[in-house]
Structures are given as structure tokens and as C-alpha cells.
Design an enzyme around this catalytic site. Structure first.
Site, PDB file in Angstrom:
ATOM      1  N   ALA A  25      12.385  -5.889  38.270  1.00  0.00           N
ATOM      2  CA  ALA A  25      11.286  -5.892  37.306  1.00  0.00           C
ATOM      3  C   ALA A  25       9.917  -6.136  37.915  1.00  0.00           C
ATOM      4  O   ALA A  25       9.062  -6.713  37.282  1.00  0.00           O
ATOM      5  CB  ALA A  25      11.561  -6.940  36.228  1.00  0.00           C
ATOM      6  N   CYS A  26       9.690  -5.755  39.161  1.00  0.00           N
ATOM      7  CA  CYS A  26       8.368  -5.935  39.760  1.00  0.00           C
ATOM      8  C   CYS A  26       7.358  -4.957  39.157  1.00  0.00           C
ATOM      9  O   CYS A  26       7.730  -3.903  38.654  1.00  0.00           O
ATOM     10  CB  CYS A  26       8.437  -5.702  41.266  1.00  0.00           C
ATOM     11  SG  CYS A  26       9.537  -6.826  42.142  1.00  0.00           S
ATOM     12  N   THR A  27       6.089  -5.321  39.240  1.00  0.00           N
ATOM     13  CA  THR A  27       5.013  -4.424  38.820  1.00  0.00           C
ATOM     14  C   THR A  27       3.942  -4.395  39.903  1.00  0.00           C
ATOM     15  O   THR A  27       3.417  -5.442  40.288  1.00  0.00           O
ATOM     16  CB  THR A  27       4.382  -4.884  37.493  1.00  0.00           C
ATOM     17  OG1 THR A  27       5.392  -5.006  36.493  1.00  0.00           O
ATOM     18  CG2 THR A  27       3.333  -3.879  37.030  1.00  0.00           C
TER      19      THR A  27
END
Length: 499
Positions: A25-27
Site C-alpha cells: 500500500a505504498c504511495t
């Protein structure tokens, strides 16, 4: 950040807010230098996986390597020859190296900076034709192999390309590397396919866990590095897609856009440019975004702290506090969606690169929050430091009062669990600290830049002292805030404190 199952535990109410089926779930984001108020290049990422997952901040010193020695990744068996000499670099590793090092981001001594990675995955049809390689290059090894080995960002991209071609990729990933000449954005698409572009100075991008590249001119060798069979694999998989008569990489390699990627793409773009024409219902979001606005470092920090402010959405982790139950995944639920600033953020970093900062200092500053920046500050670090504060180096996998990460994690837990009494007091103070440091940093950087020309060792010692002193003072303040929150937190009906 790809899925790593690690049993960590701090008993807190926030545990009830964490989402199941975490996976990744990195951005990431990039803001070209033509779009910033001071002409700096801004880029960075939130590293997301799960709550209560300790991260360190360290400097790996330069060293000579014995002939034939290899880098070995215990998490998947990947091996690669070490260079004869490894360059110094800063890193943000996990504390369980037997499950993967995950150095994640940093500067090396030649002014190359890197953020690795935003995890992605190709669609099933692509994976049948060019599957990921179990013992190939993964996020867990990326920064550890590249940063000590290259002198330019382009060299870094070329080395990744070489490794993926020869040994394969264990997973899909988005990687960003920068130096004094600009920033490269790279998508590792499938087992042996990849495309990298020199990111334009007049565009910005927000990219969670899916592919974004559209049409790329493969003949532009100066600004593009790509595997030979990108189109061929898509055609063989029968997922080849054109837009306006041209091959579109993301539409050919992506699975359908999921809710978590939709909500973060949409809210990230809107955070930077509220006038953008993108909508929450768009079928995809293009990588290269245009705007007539200009942005500051504070805008980048605001982006990484975004929880749908100004939008008709609420964070999924707010559901429990609203009495709506616990979300079972990242899928949107009746007005609730997955935000950029979520309980799974373990650290966040922003690189601020400026043309007048020497490569010996990294060419800029890394603003780092160990622990989620939701209620914690970003501290500035130049690329020539040789040491980090001791609280950044505590390796406990459970709460440790001497640890920077665990202290910030506890503060975040307390504020999230008790929003009414604590409100925005903590984050307001953190933003005040950041404002002071931002105002001071140009002067500090100028002094160390002048010194590095005549005495690099003295410049390093000065950078070390300034950063260590700031970290020590900040950690003492964080401990005081933590103690105050514990003392003032509401009590349950039996008079017992609740975490």
C-alpha cells in the site's frame, strides 16, 4: 511495500482499526522542478505495510568487498555480485533482515537518491507469458544493491534493467532515482519487462500500487530505457491495448483498478491540485499530470498526510470510531475509502533536490518521518551524514521506549484512538517544528556547501552534529508528548486507562 508477515504486537485500540488483507500500500509522488515555488525537485513515498512494524534509519559506510562476494537476499534467495567497492549510502531498513533488508530509500555519496519501491503486479494474462521469478530482484534487495554501486541515476536504472533482464524480477515495482540531472521513473512490469523514463520537469505524478505509464517513445534513447519485448509480451498475452492509436503500457499490463489505488490516486492529485478534472470514478489515472499551480515542500508533506480533506470521502479506519464496524479489506464502503495517510504507514520520506546543493551533500535534503507523519515531524538530512541518532537504531519488534519508531507509533495510536480530547494539538506542534526547520535549512545547507569545497571531512562532521542535535532534542520532546498523552487519555468505566 510487498507483503511480509511479521508477528509484531503492541496492544492498542488502533489494532481494531488496522485493515486485514494488507498486502501492499505504498504511495509515491514526483513534482517536477518547474512546478515548485523554489525550483527544487520534490519526490518521495510513504512506506506502508502494517501497524507496529519497526523501521530504522542508518548510514551504511563505504567498504571494499572481497573478490567474488555476493549480495544474498534471505527472503527469496536472490544473489548478485557485490562491486569491488561499495559506496556510502543512507538507508531505512527493517529490523528483521532474515525476512528481507528493505533499505527503501536514501542518498549515496555521489548524490544519487532513490526510493524503492511502490509495489505493483501485472494482470494474470501477462504473468502467464512472462511470470515473476521467485528468486529474482525484489524490493527487499533493491536499494541495497543499487545505491552502493552507481554514480548517477541513469546508471542505477541501467543496473536494475540489466539485473531484471538477466535474473528476472520477483515482483512488479515502481522505482524512482534522481541526481543533479533530474529524476527517472521506472516500472518493472513483469518477470523480464520494464520501462523507465526521464520524468519531465513540468509535470507532477501521484502513484500508488498500480502501473501508470501510457505511451512512451521507445526510440528516444536519451530519455527512455526499456526492455525489448514490452509490446511483444502484451500482444502475446492478448492484453495489448492502444489509446489514440498508440500502445498504452498501463492499460496493457494492469489488472482492473482496485478501490485502494483509485482512492489514493484521486485524492493525491486533488490534494495538489483541487481544480484537476480527475474524478473518483475514472477508469484509470495517467502518470503525467499538468497544472498551472506551483507547490512547496509543505504541499508535499500535506500530500503524504492526506486523509481526504476537502473531499466527500472518509478514511476506512474511521469506520470503527463512527460505530460502523471494522473494514475487512481496502475496498470502499459507503463513503469510506483507503487514504494515503493510513494506519499501515511505517515511515515517509521526501527528497528536496536543488541545483545549488553539491552532489557531495546529496544534491538536496531528505525530509524523513520515521513512523507515520500523521502526528510526527519530518526532519531534514543532508546526503553527506555518516551517523544517525541512537533512537533511530533500536531494533525491537515490540514497544521500546528508547525507539523513535515505537514512540511515534504509540503517539499515533493514542491520538487516533482518542480524537476528541487530543484533536490536532500534536500535529499542530509538529508542523510548527517543521516550519522552523524549513526556514533554517537553507542557511545550514549553504554553510555546509561552502565548507565541503575546502574540507569535506569538516562538512560531514558539521552535518552530523546538526542532525544529531536536532534529533536528540526532537526525541526528548516526543517522549514528553507521549507521557502527557498517556497521562491525559480517557479512562474506562472501571477507572482504568485505555491505550
Amino acid at each position: 511495500m510487498i507483503n511480509k508477515k511479521i508477528s509484531l504486537g503492541v496492544l492498542s485500540i488502533l489494532t481494531a482499526f488496522s485493515l486485514q488483507s494488507v498486502s501492499y500500500a505504498c504511495t509515491g509522488f514526483i513534482i517536477g522542478k518547474d512546478l515548485t515555488k523554489d525550483g527544487s525537485l520534490l519526490y518521495g513515498r510513504t512506506e506502508d505495510l502494517e501497524p507496529h512494524h519497526n523501521k530504522n534509519f542508518i548510514v551504511r559506510l563505504a567498504k571494499d568487498n572481497p573478490a567474488g562476494e555476493k549480495w544474498k537476499d534471505p527472503s527469496n534467495g536472490f544473489e548478485y555480485p557485490l562491486p569491488e567497492h561499495s559506496y556510502r549510502y543512507s538507508a531505512i531498513p527493517d529490523v528483521t533482515p532474515n525476512k528481507g533488508v528493505y533499505d527503501e530509500a536514501g542518498f549515496n555519496e555521489f548524490g544519487v537518491s532513490m526510493s524503492a519501491t511502490v509495489s505493483t503486479s501485472a494482470n494474470d494474462a501477462i504473468q502467464k507469458i512472462d511470470p515473476y521469478v521467485k528468486n529474482g530482484l525484489a524490493e527487499s534487495s533493491m536499494a541495497s544493491v543499487i545505491l552502493p554501486s552507481v554514480k548517477t541515476a541513469r546508471e542505477g536504472v541501467a543496473l536494475i534493467a540489466k539485473i531484471v533482464t538477466e535474473k528476472g524480477a520477483a515482483e512488479g515495482n515502481i522505482v524512482t532515482l534522481a541526481d543533479k540531472d533530474g529524476i527517472w521513473y521506472m516500472e518493472i512490469l513483469s518477470g523480464h519487462q520494464y520501462v523507465a523514463i526521464k520524468f519531465p520537469d513540468d509535470k507532477y505524478a501521484v502513484f500508488p500500487n498500480t502501473f501508470y505509464l501510457g505511451h512512451v517513445d521507445f526510440n528516444d534513447k536519451e530519455n527512455t530505457i526499456a526492455s525489448e519485448d514490452v509490446e511483444k509480451v502484451a500482444k502475446k498475452a492478448k492484453s495489448y491495448t492502444e489509446v489514440d492509436g498508440k500502445f498504452h503500457i498501463a492499460k496493457s499490463y494492469n489488472p482492473p483498478l482496485n478501490d485502494a489505488n483509485r482512492s489514493r490516486s484521486f485524492s493525491g492529485i486533488k490534494s495538489l491540485d483541487p481544480d484537476s478534472k480527475v474524478t473518483y470514478k475514472d477508469s484509470n489515472y495517467e502518470l503525467l499530470q499538468s497544472t498551472d499551480k506551483t507547490f512547496s515542500l509543505e504541499d508535499a508533506m500535506k500530500l503524504q498526510r492526506n486523509r481526504f480533506e476537502g473531499l466527500d470521502l472518509k478514511p476506512l479506519d474511521q469506520m470503527a470510531l463512527d460505530g460502523k464496524g471494522k473494514p475487512k479489506s481496502k475496498k470502499a464502503v459507503k463513503g469510506y475509502a483507503y487514504p494515503i495517510s493510513n494506519p499501515n504507514v511505517m515511515e515517509a520520506h521526501i527528497f528536496q533536490l536543488k541545483k545549488d546543493i553539491p552532489a557531495e551533500l546529496g544534491g538536496g535534503v531528505m525530509w524523513l518521518s520515521i513512523g507515520s507523519p500523521r502526528n510526527a515531524p519530518y526532519l531534514p538530512y543532508l546526503g553527506n551524514i555518516s551517523r544517525t541518532y541512537e533512537a533511530y537504531q533500536e531494533k525491537s519488534t515490540q514497544y521500546n521506549d528508547k525507539s523513535w519508531y515505537w514512540t511515534v507509533s504509540h503517539i499515533n495510536d493514542l491520538v487516533a484512538a482518542h480524537p476528541k480530547p487530543f484533536g490536532t494539538k500534536v500535529i499542530d506542534e509538529m508542523k510548527g517544528l517543521e516550519k522552523t526547520w524549513i526556514a533554517e535549512q537553507d542557511k545550514t545547507t549553504k554553510e555546509i556547501s561552502d565548507l565541503v569545497v575546502s574540507d569535506p571531512k569538516a562538512a560531514q562532521e558539521k552535518a552530523d552534529k546538526i542532525s544529531l542535535d536536532r534529533a536528540e532534542k526532537t526525541f526528548k520532546r516526543l517522549k514528553a508528548i507521549e507521557a502527557k498523552l498517556v497521562k491525559e487519555k480517557p479512562k474506562n468505566k472501571k477507572g482504568l486507562n485505555r491505550s
